[in-house]
Design a protein around this motif. Structure first.
Motif, mmCIF file in Angstrom:
data_model
loop_
_atom_site.group_PDB
_atom_site.id
_atom_site.type_symbol
_atom_site.label_atom_id
_atom_site.label_comp_id
_atom_site.label_asym_id
_atom_site.label_seq_id
_atom_site.Cartn_x
_atom_site.Cartn_y
_atom_site.Cartn_z
ATOM 1 N N LYS A 131 -28.582 21.064 10.366
ATOM 2 C CA LYS A 131 -28.533 21.838 11.505
ATOM 3 C C LYS A 131 -26.857 21.496 12.524
ATOM 4 O O LYS A 131 -25.988 22.557 13.493
ATOM 5 N N LYS A 132 -26.397 20.021 12.149
ATOM 6 C CA LYS A 132 -25.465 19.493 12.576
ATOM 7 C C LYS A 132 -24.200 19.565 11.658
ATOM 8 O O LYS A 132 -24.518 18.344 10.149
ATOM 9 N N VAL A 133 -23.011 20.262 10.765
ATOM 10 C CA VAL A 133 -22.215 20.183 9.573
ATOM 11 C C VAL A 133 -21.023 20.100 10.242
ATOM 12 O O VAL A 133 -19.740 19.864 11.677
ATOM 13 N N TRP A 134 -20.121 18.790 10.348
ATOM 14 C CA TRP A 134 -18.696 17.852 10.247
ATOM 15 C C TRP A 134 -17.790 17.948 9.295
ATOM 16 O O TRP A 134 -18.921 17.816 7.873
ATOM 17 N N VAL A 135 -17.289 17.740 9.154
ATOM 18 C CA VAL A 135 -15.990 17.595 7.895
ATOM 19 C C VAL A 135 -15.111 16.333 7.757
ATOM 20 O O VAL A 135 -14.375 16.376 9.298
ATOM 21 N N LEU A 136 -15.405 15.580 7.040
ATOM 22 C CA LEU A 136 -14.167 14.378 7.209
ATOM 23 C C LEU A 136 -12.841 14.880 6.211
ATOM 24 O O LEU A 136 -13.638 15.581 5.072
ATOM 25 N N ALA A 137 -11.566 14.859 6.997
ATOM 26 C CA ALA A 137 -10.186 15.433 6.630
ATOM 27 C C ALA A 137 -9.356 14.307 5.952
ATOM 28 O O ALA A 137 -9.700 13.676 7.137
ATOM 29 N N ALA A 138 -8.691 14.097 4.953
ATOM 30 C CA ALA A 138 -8.264 12.971 4.861
ATOM 31 C C ALA A 138 -7.282 13.350 3.534
ATOM 32 O O ALA A 138 -7.394 14.394 2.716
ATOM 33 N N SER A 139 -5.819 12.862 3.656
ATOM 34 C CA SER A 139 -5.139 12.842 2.838
ATOM 35 C C SER A 139 -4.877 11.769 2.012
ATOM 36 O O SER A 139 -5.569 11.080 1.946
ATOM 37 N N THR A 140 -2.968 11.681 1.660
ATOM 38 C CA THR A 140 -3.142 9.954 1.766
ATOM 39 C C THR A 140 -3.747 8.779 2.158
ATOM 40 O O THR A 140 -4.078 8.746 3.245
ATOM 41 N N GLY A 141 -4.741 8.459 0.735
ATOM 42 C CA GLY A 141 -5.162 6.966 2.036
ATOM 43 C C GLY A 141 -6.959 7.071 2.622
ATOM 44 O O GLY A 141 -7.394 6.159 2.733
#
Length: 324
Positions: A131-141
């Motif tokens: 029911k709840k969706v979160w985005v984990l966003a990342a690049s270098t490291g």
């Protein structure tokens, strides 16, 4: 021969549209278990089905209550609009347009593919839809920071799923999946095929192709590559989650170079979702979280371990993070 693996319902605002959807489902090789015509003031509970095929005007106030049910508590939804065939941008000028029968056949094949993928997903999954969706966003490291965050999560967090969007080459995806699996007690899935978004699952967004996020909570791969400089595009994924999940969505922007995600974080904030960032001092490169902070929409900033502790409290106790 009809495939009875799913109980499929069709729902639309007119009996003509209901009939057309029914023919589309049968043409894809499935039986129709329920047919619903939405009328003004409809209060009768909808039948129990495994998936809805719908033709609804999302801007029509008369179907708003039905839309809310389908978005929040109903089974997966495949919208008729999502079955439309989009011609490639390089289509020759003198190429003949598709005939109506050819368009129907392509839509039937696309529907059949989505339904087969849902059958496989339903058979393999026992977890409830998130029911709840979160985005984990990342690049270098990112892999190190996100692994530290994931290590701080319990094996079960009711109703929550994560979409991990990492700037990465496709050939490195298998290693990324191993890293995530090693540090997290949740299921880890890729987006190479359509999947219902389930709780306690981390979905690794492929850098090879775009994904669509259907209103019913289904991730489905597209043939089109990601546009722009970044693959996968953090901005595009955040925007899709903000549009579908609104206040039930969120994003955490970890370490990384560039500003991918900053624009859509503003959209997430305005839709009522949470926007968190990794504190600059703990980042390998702080450009991404700093670019979000400059937008003025970040509600919490901390190290990966502290972000995990606050995330757990938010979803177990309903704690609202303080503006930092």
């Amino acid at each position: 021969m009809m495939n009875n693996g799913l109980a499929i319902g069709v729902i639309a605002a007119s009996i003509k549209q209901v009939s057309e959807l029914g023919r589309l489902v049968k043409g894809a090789g499935y039986n129709v278990a329920a047919s619903v015509e939405i009328k003004p003031g409809l209060t009768t509970p909808l039948p129990q089905v495994d998936v809805w095929v719908a033709n609804l005007d999302l801007h029509d106030p008369s179907v708003r209550s039905v839309m809310d049910y389908l978005d929040l508590d109903g089974p997966p939804v495949i919208y008729e609009d999502d079955l439309q065939i989009v011609p490639p941008p390089t289509k020759a000028v003198d190429e003949k347009p598709l005939l109506p029968a050819e368009i129907r056949q392509q839509k039937e094949r696309r529907l059949a593919l989505k339904l087969r993928q849902l059958v496989r997903d339903s058979a393999a999954e026992t977890r409830r839809r998130a029911k709840k969706v979160w985005v984990l966003a990342a690049s270098t490291g990112g892999p190190e920071a996100v692994a530290e965050f994931l290590a701080g999560l319990p094996d079960e967090l009711e109703g929550v799923a994560l979409l991990y969007v990492q700037h990465i080459e496709h050939q490195a995806m298998s290693n990324l999946q191993k890293v995530v699996t090693r540090h997290c007690g949740w299921a880890v899935e890729t987006t190479e095929e359509a999947r219902v978004i389930r709780e306690n699952t981390v979905y690794l967004i492929s850098p090879q192709h775009q994904v669509e996020l259907l209103e019913g909570g289904v991730l489905s791969p597209l043939q089109e590559p990601w546009g722009g400089r970044y693959r996968p595009s953090i901005d595009q994924v955040i925007a899709k989650v903000a549009r579908v999940y609104r206040e039930r969505g969120g994003v955490i922007v970890f370490t990384g170079m560039g500003d991918d995600g900053a624009n859509s974080c503003t959209m997430m904030h305005h839709r009522g979702g949470q926007v968190w960032i990794q504190e600059a001092a703990s980042c390998t490169i702080d450009s991404m979280p700093v670019s979000v902070a400059k937008k003025g929409c970040a509600q919490f900033s901390a190290t990966p371990a502290e972000l995990a502790r606050r995330f757990v409290k938010l979803h177990q106790e309903g704690l609202r993070p303080q503006q930092s």
